[in-house]
Design an enzyme around this catalytic site. Structure first.
Site, PDB file in Angstrom:
ATOM      1  N   HIS A  45      56.425  34.640 -14.315  1.00 26.03           N
ATOM      2  CA  HIS A  45      55.949  35.795 -15.083  1.00 26.03           C
ATOM      3  C   HIS A  45      56.213  37.102 -14.342  1.00 26.03           C
ATOM      4  O   HIS A  45      56.515  38.129 -14.956  1.00 26.03           O
ATOM      5  CB  HIS A  45      54.455  35.636 -15.354  1.00 26.03           C
ATOM      6  CG  HIS A  45      53.884  36.633 -16.311  1.00 26.03           C
ATOM      7  ND1 HIS A  45      54.193  36.636 -17.651  1.00 26.03           N
ATOM      8  CD2 HIS A  45      53.015  37.664 -16.102  1.00 26.03           C
ATOM      9  CE1 HIS A  45      53.538  37.619 -18.246  1.00 26.03           C
ATOM     10  NE2 HIS A  45      52.816  38.259 -17.328  1.00 26.03           N
ATOM     11  N   SER A  69      54.141  42.135 -20.137  1.00 24.16           N
ATOM     12  CA  SER A  69      52.953  41.297 -20.173  1.00 24.16           C
ATOM     13  C   SER A  69      51.959  41.821 -21.212  1.00 24.16           C
ATOM     14  O   SER A  69      52.295  41.862 -22.399  1.00 24.16           O
ATOM     15  CB  SER A  69      52.338  41.206 -18.776  1.00 24.16           C
ATOM     16  OG  SER A  69      51.361  40.191 -18.711  1.00 24.16           O
ATOM     17  N   ASP A 106      58.379  31.245 -16.831  1.00 21.93           N
ATOM     18  CA  ASP A 106      57.109  31.942 -17.024  1.00 21.93           C
ATOM     19  C   ASP A 106      56.075  30.969 -17.595  1.00 21.93           C
ATOM     20  O   ASP A 106      56.177  30.543 -18.741  1.00 21.93           O
ATOM     21  CB  ASP A 106      57.319  33.118 -17.973  1.00 21.93           C
ATOM     22  CG  ASP A 106      56.063  33.938 -18.211  1.00 21.93           C
ATOM     23  OD1 ASP A 106      54.989  33.561 -17.701  1.00 21.93           O
ATOM     24  OD2 ASP A 106      56.158  34.962 -18.916  1.00 21.93           O
TER      25      ASP A 106
END
Length: 358
Positions: free
Chosen positions: A340, A165, A306
């Site tokens: 995600h 991330s 995601d």
């Protein structure tokens, strides 16, 4: 019973995202140690300065050295927006990566888990400066990590820089700003373009909720504001896929209960200034103009479900054409993925890491 289950779900999700508070302590690994690098006058790219900036890190394993004394087995791992380096000690990450025979076996690699500026035990607004803390960006975070690697640990070249991330985004920056400092790069759950569109809109919702909370007081509050926490569940909504959320909230009543419990739990564990700075710090992120500077072998991993890094935008395919030794892997949605948050499930993507390290 439902309230208890929802609390457990949020605690687990926040722990996996890197927020302290998991009920069970993480496992320990060989030669696990912690340290700090302190920079007396840390200059940020926007011209601001931070006195006695502290950059914290955890290391696992033992350095191996060549004939000249240089460390040859260093690996740098970078955490996400709401996390710290200790995120990687969670069983779903470290338990899949650092054990004997696993991709980053801690008996073979010297693993560095850096706390980015504003996070974990590194310098952050909640340490005392509050809203007067300098406004750091992702480039400043990478500079702090660079100080850990080179100044604190004396490493001249890394085997790997990888991140999830925000850490994935910072991995792209590492490849451009320090192209000769690593053999391999693995950005996970990120895209090498400025944050915009849906990804910026939900972040702006959080930023505005904090800045417009009457109890925030420009960051100089003495008691934590809580009004803005009613907007924070957007984070959980964005980072989980539909299947996970449907399982957690299978009815209207369950969804209402889950939302209320999320809000209550956020109010207990989140500092408003720290949270604000986390989401504002992406202001300088845009590696797209300089992708050609990347020299290291790169494998980028994203997940088809995601919402933060939507595959349908075609960003990754365009980027790979500009990287000499780059490969893009898109992991399809399945009962093993979580949107995600699949980044927290190393069992899903560690095969790509094994291939890269070969």
């Amino acid at each position: 019973m439902k309230a208890w289950l929802s609390t457990l779900a949020l605690t687990a999700a926040l722990a996996l995202a890197g927020v302290a508070g998991a009920a069970d302590g993480p496992p320990s690994y060989p030669n696990q140690m912690e340290g700090d690098v302190v920079v007396r006058d840390f200059a940020l790219t926007n011209g601001e300065h931070l006195a006695n900036a502290r950059f914290h890190y955890t290391t696992l394993g033992t350095p191996q050295r060549d004939a000249s004394g240089a460390i040859t087995n260093g690996v740098l791992l970078l955490h996400g927006t709401t996390g710290s380096g200790r995120n990687f000690l969670n069983a779903s990450l470290g338990g899949e990566l650092f054990g004997p025979g696993q991709p980053l076996d801690a008996t073979k690699y010297f693993i560095i888990l850096a706390d980015g500026i504003g996070h974990g035990s590194s310098s952050k607004p909640s340490d005392g400066l509050k809203g007067h803390f300098p406004h750091y960006g992702y480039v400043d975070a990478v500079e702090g990590q660079y100080r850990i690697v080179t100044q604190g640990l004396g490493i001249k070249r890394l085997k790997l820089v990888a991140g999830t991330s925000m850490g994935g985004m910072q991995t792209w920056i590492w490849g451009e700003r320090h192209p000769d400092l690593m053999d391999a790069l693995m950005p996970i759950a990120s895209q090498p373009v400025a944050i915009s569109g849906r990804n910026m809109l939900w972040r702006q919702l959080i930023i505005e909720a904090i800045r417009n909370d009457p109890d925030w007081k420009g960051g100089d509050y003495t008691a934590q504001p809580t009004g803005y926490t009613r907007a924070l569940p957007i984070f959980q909504i964005m980072v989980n896929n539909a299947a996970v959320l449907q399982q957690q909230a299978p009815s209207r009543a369950a969804a209402t209960t889950l939302y209320d419990q999320w809000v209550a739990d956020y109010a207990k564990i989140v500092d408003a200034n720290d949270y604000l700075y986390w989401f504002e710090s992406s202001y300088d992120y845009d590696p797209s103009p300089e992708l050609e500077k990347i020299k290291a072998k790169l494998v980028a991993v994203n997940f088809a479900d995601d919402l933060l890094n939507p595959a349908e935008l075609g960003v990754m395919e365009a980027a790979m054409k500009r990287i000499t030794n780059g490969r893009y892997i898109l992991i399809p949605a399945s009962d093993q993925t979580r949107g995600h948050q699949t980044l927290t499930q190393a069992k899903v993507w560690k095969g790509a890491l094994e291939e890269l390290l070969k």
